[in-house]
Design a protein around this motif. Sequence first.
Motif, PDB file in Angstrom:
ATOM      1  N   TYR A 130       0.803  -1.227   0.000  1.00 52.22           N
ATOM      2  CA  TYR A 130       0.000   0.000   0.000  1.00 52.22           C
ATOM      3  C   TYR A 130       0.836   1.278   0.000  1.00 52.22           C
ATOM      4  O   TYR A 130       0.429   2.296   0.544  1.00 52.22           O
ATOM      5  N   VAL A 131       2.002   1.254  -0.601  1.00 52.95           N
ATOM      6  CA  VAL A 131       2.850   2.445  -0.699  1.00 52.95           C
ATOM      7  C   VAL A 131       2.459   3.216  -1.954  1.00 52.95           C
ATOM      8  O   VAL A 131       2.183   2.622  -3.003  1.00 52.95           O
ATOM      9  N   THR A 132       2.454   4.541  -1.851  1.00 50.75           N
ATOM     10  CA  THR A 132       2.229   5.408  -3.005  1.00 50.75           C
ATOM     11  C   THR A 132       3.460   6.277  -3.202  1.00 50.75           C
ATOM     12  O   THR A 132       3.917   6.929  -2.263  1.00 50.75           O
ATOM     13  N   VAL A 159      12.056   4.526   6.042  1.00 56.62           N
ATOM     14  CA  VAL A 159      10.843   5.273   6.366  1.00 56.62           C
ATOM     15  C   VAL A 159       9.835   4.274   6.911  1.00 56.62           C
ATOM     16  O   VAL A 159       9.555   3.255   6.281  1.00 56.62           O
ATOM     17  N   GLY A 160       9.283   4.556   8.078  1.00 50.60           N
ATOM     18  CA  GLY A 160       8.384   3.633   8.762  1.00 50.60           C
ATOM     19  C   GLY A 160       7.038   3.462   8.088  1.00 50.60           C
ATOM     20  O   GLY A 160       6.780   3.980   6.994  1.00 50.60           O
ATOM     21  N   ARG A 161       6.161   2.763   8.779  1.00 48.07           N
ATOM     22  CA  ARG A 161       4.807   2.475   8.278  1.00 48.07           C
ATOM     23  C   ARG A 161       3.903   3.685   8.429  1.00 48.07           C
ATOM     24  O   ARG A 161       4.014   4.442   9.382  1.00 48.07           O
ATOM     25  N   ASN A 162       2.980   3.824   7.467  1.00 49.95           N
ATOM     26  CA  ASN A 162       1.926   4.843   7.503  1.00 49.95           C
ATOM     27  C   ASN A 162       2.462   6.265   7.677  1.00 49.95           C
ATOM     28  O   ASN A 162       1.858   7.081   8.355  1.00 49.95           O
ATOM     29  N   VAL A 199      -5.949   6.352  10.649  1.00 56.26           N
ATOM     30  CA  VAL A 199      -6.728   6.194   9.420  1.00 56.26           C
ATOM     31  C   VAL A 199      -6.092   5.226   8.432  1.00 56.26           C
ATOM     32  O   VAL A 199      -6.475   5.191   7.263  1.00 56.26           O
ATOM     33  N   ALA A 200      -5.135   4.438   8.886  1.00 49.55           N
ATOM     34  CA  ALA A 200      -4.414   3.546   7.963  1.00 49.55           C
ATOM     35  C   ALA A 200      -5.354   2.602   7.228  1.00 49.55           C
ATOM     36  O   ALA A 200      -5.234   2.417   6.014  1.00 49.55           O
ATOM     37  N   GLU A 201      -6.302   2.021   7.932  1.00 49.42           N
ATOM     38  CA  GLU A 201      -7.221   1.074   7.286  1.00 49.42           C
ATOM     39  C   GLU A 201      -8.093   1.778   6.250  1.00 49.42           C
ATOM     40  O   GLU A 201      -8.314   1.255   5.150  1.00 49.42           O
TER      41      GLU A 201
END
Length: 196
Positions: free
Chosen positions: A98-100, A132-135, A169-171
């Motif tokens: 889910y990376v942009t 770079v971490g998550r979200n 809001v990750a989900e």
Amino acid sequence: MSSSSSKRHSILPPISQSGPKPPVQFSSSITIADSALLTGSNPILISSESVIHPRARLDSLSGRITIGRRCIIHERSTLGAVGTSGRITDKAVALGDYVTVEVGASIEAGDTVIGDGTTIGVGAKVGAGAVVGRNCTITARSEIKAGEVVEDNVVVYSNGMRRVDRRGVAELRNKGQARQIGVLRMMIPSNPAKFQ
């Protein structure tokens, strides 16, 4: 129609592949534009339902590029750019799920890792060896220095300011990304066979 008018409306020639053709491993469900540029000598792995826009550049000369599930790599962005160190590693760039990577962004090669759900903004730059971490959100025109570590859920602004995003809001973002991918799959003519 005059000759000057017809010149203005002529179609540009297609982008040609330059450099060696890298070994690739694609999921059968990816969308990759015919005019994407894949170069290098190391493997490029793209997981299920990811989208590679026209004129996106994946350069595996400095090491393997791994793109997770449901990622979107926008036009004129570059993965695997050779940084100032010019070092070659086993892993050039690894993107989670889910990376942009937005228009004109650049992620340099050198064991550079981008965590799940992170957005790299328009024209942003991530230096070689950065993690770079998550979200996270790296906003437009921001720069992450080579070797820098950005913790999970951090928003990095172009002026150097940072804050922790506590919205959770990750989900919702992932669901939006999945919907966007559904639309892009209908809009971008895909030709994975060209790269294999």
